[in-house]
Motif scaffolding. Structure first.
Motif, mmCIF file in Angstrom:
data_model
loop_
_atom_site.group_PDB
_atom_site.id
_atom_site.type_symbol
_atom_site.label_atom_id
_atom_site.label_comp_id
_atom_site.label_asym_id
_atom_site.label_seq_id
_atom_site.Cartn_x
_atom_site.Cartn_y
_atom_site.Cartn_z
ATOM 1 N N MET A 1 61.787 59.016 49.399
ATOM 2 C CA MET A 1 60.876 60.158 49.343
ATOM 3 C C MET A 1 59.449 59.663 49.522
ATOM 4 O O MET A 1 59.128 58.512 49.242
ATOM 5 C CB MET A 1 61.040 60.916 48.030
ATOM 6 N N THR A 2 58.569 60.560 50.013
ATOM 7 C CA THR A 2 57.187 60.174 50.242
ATOM 8 C C THR A 2 56.306 61.405 50.297
ATOM 9 O O THR A 2 56.761 62.492 50.640
ATOM 10 C CB THR A 2 57.034 59.394 51.566
ATOM 11 N N ASP A 3 55.055 61.253 49.938
ATOM 12 C CA ASP A 3 54.079 62.310 50.162
ATOM 13 C C ASP A 3 52.973 61.804 51.082
ATOM 14 O O ASP A 3 51.927 62.419 51.215
ATOM 15 C CB ASP A 3 53.495 62.831 48.849
ATOM 16 N N ARG A 4 53.209 60.652 51.745
ATOM 17 C CA ARG A 4 52.210 60.043 52.613
ATOM 18 C C ARG A 4 52.796 59.752 53.998
ATOM 19 O O ARG A 4 52.586 58.702 54.577
ATOM 20 C CB ARG A 4 51.670 58.751 51.988
ATOM 21 N N LEU A 5 53.517 60.678 54.512
ATOM 22 C CA LEU A 5 54.138 60.530 55.820
ATOM 23 C C LEU A 5 53.093 60.759 56.906
ATOM 24 O O LEU A 5 52.375 61.753 56.888
ATOM 25 C CB LEU A 5 55.276 61.539 55.956
ATOM 26 N N SER A 6 53.003 59.824 57.867
ATOM 27 C CA SER A 6 52.073 59.975 58.975
ATOM 28 C C SER A 6 52.758 60.666 60.143
ATOM 29 O O SER A 6 53.994 60.700 60.229
ATOM 30 C CB SER A 6 51.562 58.605 59.428
ATOM 31 N N ALA A 7 51.960 61.204 61.055
ATOM 32 C CA ALA A 7 52.518 61.850 62.237
ATOM 33 C C ALA A 7 53.312 60.853 63.071
ATOM 34 O O ALA A 7 54.375 61.178 63.608
ATOM 35 C CB ALA A 7 51.394 62.473 63.068
ATOM 36 N N ARG A 8 52.814 59.638 63.188
ATOM 37 C CA ARG A 8 53.527 58.617 63.969
ATOM 38 C C ARG A 8 54.875 58.295 63.337
ATOM 39 O O ARG A 8 55.883 58.166 64.041
ATOM 40 C CB ARG A 8 52.682 57.346 64.070
ATOM 41 N N ARG A 25 57.525 74.579 48.455
ATOM 42 C CA ARG A 25 56.142 74.551 48.921
ATOM 43 C C ARG A 25 55.226 73.897 47.902
ATOM 44 O O ARG A 25 54.191 73.333 48.260
ATOM 45 C CB ARG A 25 55.639 75.966 49.247
ATOM 46 N N GLU A 26 55.600 73.956 46.602
ATOM 47 C CA GLU A 26 54.747 73.395 45.558
ATOM 48 C C GLU A 26 54.924 71.887 45.406
ATOM 49 O O GLU A 26 54.042 71.209 44.876
ATOM 50 C CB GLU A 26 55.042 74.066 44.213
ATOM 51 N N ASN A 27 56.052 71.347 45.848
ATOM 52 C CA ASN A 27 56.337 69.928 45.681
ATOM 53 C C ASN A 27 55.741 69.148 46.852
ATOM 54 O O ASN A 27 56.122 69.373 48.000
ATOM 55 C CB ASN A 27 57.853 69.706 45.615
ATOM 56 N N PRO A 28 54.825 68.198 46.599
ATOM 57 C CA PRO A 28 54.170 67.479 47.694
ATOM 58 C C PRO A 28 55.042 66.393 48.331
ATOM 59 O O PRO A 28 54.697 65.867 49.390
ATOM 60 C CB PRO A 28 52.942 66.857 47.023
ATOM 61 N N GLU A 29 56.165 66.056 47.691
ATOM 62 C CA GLU A 29 56.996 64.977 48.213
ATOM 63 C C GLU A 29 57.883 65.460 49.358
ATOM 64 O O GLU A 29 58.315 66.606 49.399
ATOM 65 C CB GLU A 29 57.863 64.393 47.094
ATOM 66 N N ILE A 84 58.673 74.043 53.749
ATOM 67 C CA ILE A 84 57.419 73.673 54.412
ATOM 68 C C ILE A 84 56.310 73.631 53.358
ATOM 69 O O ILE A 84 55.876 74.660 52.850
ATOM 70 C CB ILE A 84 57.058 74.681 55.517
ATOM 71 N N ASN A 85 55.865 72.437 53.010
ATOM 72 C CA ASN A 85 54.821 72.271 51.998
ATOM 73 C C ASN A 85 53.487 71.905 52.656
ATOM 74 O O ASN A 85 53.376 71.833 53.895
ATOM 75 C CB ASN A 85 55.230 71.240 50.946
#
Length: 212
Positions: A1-8, A25-29, A84-85
């Motif tokens: 799991m991640t909340d720092r996914l890049s477009a690349r 939608r409330e969960n950033p992960e 979709i968050n």
């Protein structure tokens, strides 16, 4: 799991056959998914029902491409439960600006009635979500999208999962290994989402009848 996914990294994941979703939608992960059976729409086996054909033939709508990408994503997320968050909104916006994410909109009476959006890589279109505010608007969007993918040289329309709604229009499930083989082939092709002209209703229905 991640909340720092890049477009690349997101594009790299799609190229490997996996895709991200959030629990809400409330969960950033974000979590990566790799289902054992994958939903696809075979582009040469798309089914338009008589009632949908009748509504398409009326032509009381207009179709646009990438005119309101953010509006389509917001429409898809506007439901009681959504995957979709905030981070995905930002990533989709970034991919749209870079030319990898596209939307198809259906307009009625000057308002956004429905639409669909997804990611393109090579000859693959990864359908993310669709929505409808008017009768058959999402089905109409899907019909015009399939025609655009055909005319634009795409060979794979990935829906991730299938629903009864998609199954009635020709969507099927295939095993993971078969999906990855189709994906590998599609990534070596060159689809052009923007090139095809949007057909008039009668031309759309004629083309669909010839290939379904």
């Amino acid at each position: 799991m991640t909340d720092r996914l890049s477009a690349r990294l997101l594009l790299a994941g799609y190229a490997q056959g996996i895709f991200p979703m959030a629990e809400s939608r409330e969960n950033p992960e974000l979590h990566w998914f790799d289902p054992a059976r994958r939903g696809i729409v075979p582009l040469e086996n798309f089914h338009i029902s008589r009632s949908l054909a009748k509504n398409i033939r009326r032509g009381n709508y207009s179709i646009s491409i990438d005119r309101d990408f953010r509006g389509v994503v917001e429409g898809c997320a506007d439901r009681d439960e959504t995957w979709i968050n905030g981070p995905l909104f930002d990533l989709y916006d970034e991919l749209h600006a870079a030319g990898f994410a596209h939307s198809l909109e259906v307009w009625q009476d000057g308002a956004l009635a429905g639409g669909i959006f997804g990611i393109t890589l090579g000859g693959a279109f990864f359908g993310e979500s669709m929505f409808s505010r008017r009768t058959d608007a999402s089905k109409t969007a899907l019909a015009y999208l399939v025609d655009r993918l055909r005319q634009g040289g795409f060979s794979l329309f990935d829906t991730q999962y299938i629903t009864p709604h998609l199954a009635r229009m020709g969507a099927i499930e295939i095993p993971r290994l078969e999906y990855r083989a189709r994906l590998a082939q599609a990534l070596h092709e060159r689809g052009d989402f923007a090139a095809p002209e949007t057909p008039d209703p009668q031309s759309l229905l004629q083309r669909m009848a010839q290939t379904s």
